[in-house]
Enzyme design. Structure first.
Site, PDB file in Angstrom:
ATOM      1  N   ASN A 219       1.044  -0.889  -0.063  1.00 52.22           N
ATOM      2  CA  ASN A 219       0.511   0.008  -0.715  1.00 52.22           C
ATOM      3  C   ASN A 219       0.725   1.353  -0.171  1.00 52.22           C
ATOM      4  OD1 ASN A 219      -2.662  -1.184   0.096  1.00 52.22           O
ATOM      5  ND2 ASN A 219      -2.521  -1.842   2.436  1.00 52.22           N
TER       6      ASN A 219
ATOM      7  N   ARG B 234       0.738   4.365   0.527  1.00 49.98           N
ATOM      8  CA  ARG B 234       0.564   5.743   1.342  1.00 49.98           C
ATOM      9  C   ARG B 234       0.411   5.612   2.866  1.00 49.98           C
ATOM     10  NH1 ARG B 234      -4.622   2.790   3.276  1.00 49.98           N
ATOM     11  NH2 ARG B 234      -5.239   1.113   1.514  1.00 49.98           N
TER      12      ARG B 234
HETATM   13  P1  ADP Z   1      -5.695   0.506   5.129  1.00 45.96           P
HETATM   14  O1  ADP Z   1      -5.160  -0.661   4.876  1.00 45.96           O
HETATM   15  O2  ADP Z   1      -5.019   1.934   5.226  1.00 45.96           O
HETATM   16  O3  ADP Z   1      -6.871   0.403   6.548  1.00 45.96           O
HETATM   17  P2  ADP Z   1      -8.497   0.245   3.453  1.00 45.96           P
HETATM   18  O4  ADP Z   1      -8.456  -0.975   2.791  1.00 45.96           O
HETATM   19  O5  ADP Z   1      -9.016   0.052   4.666  1.00 45.96           O
HETATM   20  O6  ADP Z   1      -6.799   0.481   3.374  1.00 45.96           O
HETATM   21  O7  ADP Z   1      -8.075   1.393   2.300  1.00 45.96           O
HETATM   22  C1  ADP Z   1      -8.599   2.875   2.973  1.00 45.96           C
HETATM   23  C2  ADP Z   1      -9.121   3.552   2.401  1.00 45.96           C
HETATM   24  O8  ADP Z   1      -8.952   3.777   1.119  1.00 45.96           O
HETATM   25  C3  ADP Z   1     -10.330   3.413   2.045  1.00 45.96           C
HETATM   26  O9  ADP Z   1     -11.393   4.573   2.856  1.00 45.96           O
HETATM   27  C4  ADP Z   1     -10.976   2.980   0.872  1.00 45.96           C
HETATM   28  O10 ADP Z   1     -12.131   2.235   0.796  1.00 45.96           O
HETATM   29  C5  ADP Z   1     -10.276   3.123   0.359  1.00 45.96           C
HETATM   30  N1  ADP Z   1      -9.466   2.397  -0.744  1.00 45.96           N
HETATM   31  C6  ADP Z   1      -8.064   1.310  -0.971  1.00 45.96           C
HETATM   32  N2  ADP Z   1      -8.404   1.206  -1.275  1.00 45.96           N
HETATM   33  C7  ADP Z   1      -8.849   1.615  -2.599  1.00 45.96           C
HETATM   34  C8  ADP Z   1      -9.373   1.414  -4.524  1.00 45.96           C
HETATM   35  N3  ADP Z   1      -8.621   0.619  -4.984  1.00 45.96           N
HETATM   36  N4  ADP Z   1     -10.695   1.923  -4.486  1.00 45.96           N
HETATM   37  C9  ADP Z   1     -10.744   3.098  -3.786  1.00 45.96           C
HETATM   38  N5  ADP Z   1     -10.459   3.129  -2.564  1.00 45.96           N
HETATM   39  C10 ADP Z   1      -9.442   2.528  -2.011  1.00 45.96           C
HETATM   40 MG    MG Z   2      -4.924  -4.841   1.348  1.00 46.10          MG
END
Ligand code: ADP
Ligand code: MG
Ligand code: ADP
Length: 464
Positions: A292, A294
Site C-alpha cells: 500500500n 500511502r
Molecule cells: P488500510 O489498509 O489503510 O486500512 P483500506 O483498504 O482499509 O486500507 O483502505 C483505506 C481507504 O482507502 C478506505 O477509505 C478505502 O475505501 C480506500 N481504498 C483503498 N483502496 C481503494 C481502491 N482501489 N479504490 C477505492 N478506494 C480504495
Molecule cells: Mg490490502
C-alpha cells in the site's frame, strides 16, 4: 533541511485533521479543501485556510484533480498531502502535481504504478526472492491458463482484480465447475469498479492471519521498518481492529517478517512511507500479498508503540530529508490496539449517516482518538462511514484491552448508530482476548452468536 511553508491536504475527515496536527507541530501552514456540503467540517475549521473544490459527489470534489491543483496554486501551497483513499494511490495525480511544480507527499509515481497493479507487484517480489502466495505469474488472460493454474495450485482459489483495493474485487472459487463463470464475472466487476478488467489468481489460503509491516524509505535507498501490525479482525476483507505487536509471535518471526518487508521495499526501489501486507499461514509461512503506497488507516498503533510520528516522517522525506533513524534506533514499547468506529448499524453494518446530537469522546491514560466528529455535525452519506479511530495503549496487551473496553464505555454518542457495540462484543470475546486468531475470527463469532456453534465454510463470501 528546510521543510515546506504551506501544505494543501487533499482529503477530509479524521485523516485531514491528523495531517493538520503534524503540520502544526512542524510549523507548516495548512490549506483544507472541501466539498460544498463540508464547509463547516472540522478539518476546515482547523486549517489555516480553506478552498471549496466542488459539489458533494467525490468525483467532482475530493477526486477532482484540476480543482485541487488550482486550489494549491491560488494558495501558494508547496506540497500536497493526499491522506488515504481518494487520490492517494492515483499515479496520474502524483504526476500532475510534479508537472505543476507541487511536491506530492508520497512515494514515486513508479512506486504508485507498481503498487496499484497488484499482479505486477507480485511478479516483482517473486523475481526478487520475496515469497508470494502460489498463483498466476501475472494477469490471467485466457480460460486455458486459468484452468491450468487453478488445477496446479488446487482449489479453493481466489480471483483478484489487479487494480482492486479496499477489500473489493475478490472472488473465492471452490471448484472447477464454478471457475469459468466466476472468471467472467470477476472481469466484468473489475472493469466496472476499477476501470480495468485484469484479474489474477492466487490460492485461497485458510485459515490465515493478516500481518503487515510499516516501512520508511528515503531517496538514497535507506529503508527501516517500524514493526508489524496484526489486522486479522476483518469483515468482507476489510479491517475493523488492528494491533501492534502481533500477539503470540516470537522475536525471531518478528525479525523475519520485518526483514522481508525491507527486502520488498528495496525490490520496489520504494521511497517514503508505505506498508507491505503479508499473509501468514498456520505453519508461520509468510507470503507477500500487496504493497500500500500511502499512509494506512491503522498507522497510529505503530506510532503509539514506537514513538515515531509517521506523518511527520512522510513530510520530511518528501522534502528531501534522508532517514535519520537506523533500524537499531527503533524501540518497541508496550502494546496498542485500534478500533475503527463507523457510522453504521452495528449488526447489519449498513451506513447510518445523520446528525450527531451528543458526543462524549473517550480520553484519559493511554487513550488516543483520531476523529473529525463533533456534536452538531452531520455525518454525510457521500463518503466513507468511518467517523473515529479509538487507539488504546498499554504496557501489555491485557492493559491495552482493558483500556479499550473502558474507552468504548466512555464513547457516548446520540443521533446516529455506530459500531461501538460491535467492538465491545469483540473485546470481550475469549478468542480475541487470547490473541493469535485468524481472518475467519468474525465469521466464527457471528456463527457462535446465531447458535450454529462452528463456522460453516461456503461460497457466500464470494463478492466483488
Ligand atoms: P488500510 O489498509 O489503510 O486500512 P483500506 O483498504 O482499509 O486500507 O483502505 C483505506 C481507504 O482507502 C478506505 O477509505 C478505502 O475505501 C480506500 N481504498 C483503498 N483502496 C481503494 C481502491 N482501489 N479504490 C477505492 N478506494 C480504495
Ligand atoms: Mg490490502
Ligand atoms: P485489498 O487491496 O482490497 O486490501 P488484499 O490483497 O490486501 O486486498 O486482501 C485483502 C484481504 O483479503 C486480506 O487481508 C485477507 O484477509 C484476504 N485475502 C487476500 N488474499 C488472500 C488469499 N490468497 N487467501 C486468503 N485470504 C486472502
Amino acid at each position: 533541511m528546510k521543510l515546506f511553508k504551506k501544505i494543501l491536504i487533499a482529503n477530509r475527515g479524521e485523516i485531514a485533521v491528523r495531517v493538520i496536527r503534524a503540520c502544526r507541530e512542524l510549523g507548516i501552514k495548512t490549506v483544507a479543501v472541501h466539498s460544498d456540503i463540508e464547509k463547516d467540517a472540522l478539518h476546515v475549521k482547523l486549517a489555516d485556510e480553506s478552498v471549496c473544490i466542488g459539489p458533494a459527489n467525490p468525483a467532482q470534489s475530493y477526486l477532482n484533480i484540476p480543482a485541487i491543483l488550482t486550489a494549491a496554486e491560488i494558495t501558494d501551497s508547496e506540497a500536497i498531502h493526499p491522506g488515504y483513499g481518494f487520490l492517494s494511490e492515483n499515479a496520474q495525480f502524483a504526476e500532475s502535481c510534479a508537472t505543476s511544480g507541487i511536491t506530492f507527499i508520497g512515494p514515486t509515481t513508479e512506486n504508485i504504478r507498481t503498487g496499484g497493479d497488484k499482479s505486477k507487484a507480485r511478479q516483482v517480489m517473486k523475481r526478487r526472492g520475496v515469497p508470494v502466495v502460489p498463483g498466476s505469474e501475472g494477469p490471467v488472460d485466457t480460460e486455458e491458463t486459468l484452468l491450468k493454474i487453478a488445477k496446479k495450485i488446487g482449489f479453493p482459489v481466489l480471483l483478484k482484480a489487479s487494480s482492486g483495493g479496499g477489500g473489493r474485487g475478490m472472488r473465492v472459487v471452490y471448484d472447477e465447475q464454478a471457475l469459468q463463470q466466476a472468471y467472467n464475472m470477476a472481469q466484468r466487476e473489475a472493469l466496472a469498479a476499477f476501470g480495468n478488467s485484469e484479474v489474477y489468481l492466487e490460492k485461497y489460503l485458510s485459515p490465515i492471519r493478516h500481518i503487515e509491516v510499516q516501512i520508511i524509505a528515503d531517496a538514497k535507498g535507506n529503508v527501516v521498518h517500524l514493526g508489524e501490525r496484526d489486522c486479522s479482525v476483518q469483515r468482507r476483507h476489510q479491517k475493523l481492529i488492528e494491533e501492534s505487536p502481533a500477539p503470540g509471535i516470537t522475536e525471531k518471526f518478528r525479525k523475519k517478517i520485518g526483514d522481508l518487508a525491507v527486502k520488498a521495499a528495496k525490490a520496489l526501489k520504494y521511497r517514503n512511507v508505505g506498508t507491505i501486507e503479508f499473509i501468514v499461514d498456520q505453519d508461520q509461512n509468510i507470503y507477500f500479498m500487496e504493497v500500500n503506497t500511502r499512509v494506512q488507516v491503522e498507522h497510529p498503533v505503530t506510532e503509539e508503540i514506537t514513538g515515531i510520528d509517521i506523518i511527520k516522517e512522510q513530510i520530511k522525506i518528501a522534502a528531501g530529508q534522508l532517514l535519520l533513524i537506523k533500524q537499531s534506533d527503533i524501540k518497541f514499547s508496550g502494546h496498542a490496539i485500534e478500533c475503527r468506529i463507523n457510522a453504521e448499524d452495528p449488526d447489519k453494518f449498513i451506513p447510518w449517516p445523520g446528525q450527531i446530537k451528543f458526543l462524549n469522546l473517550p480520553g484519559g491514560p493511554g487513550i488516543r482518538v483520531d476523529t473529525a466528529a463533533f456534536a452538531g455535525w452531520t455525518v454525510p452519506a457521500h463518503y466513507d462511514s468511518m467517523i473515529a479511530k479509538v487507539i488504546a495503549r498499554g504496557k501489555t496487551r491485557e492493559e491495552a484491552i482493558m483500556r479499550m473496553k473502558r474507552a468504548l464505555g466512555d464513547f457516548l454518542i446520540e443521533g446516529i448508530k455506530t459500531t461501538v457495540p460491535f467492538h465491545k462484543k469483540v473485546l470481550n470475546h475469549p478468542d480475541f482476548i487470547k490473541g493469535g486468531f485468524n481472518t475467519d475470527f468474525l465469521e466464527k463469532m457471528t456463527a457462535q452468536e446465531s447458535g450454529a456453534g462452528t463456522a460453516v465454510e461456503n461460497g457466500s463470501d464470494a463478492e466483488a
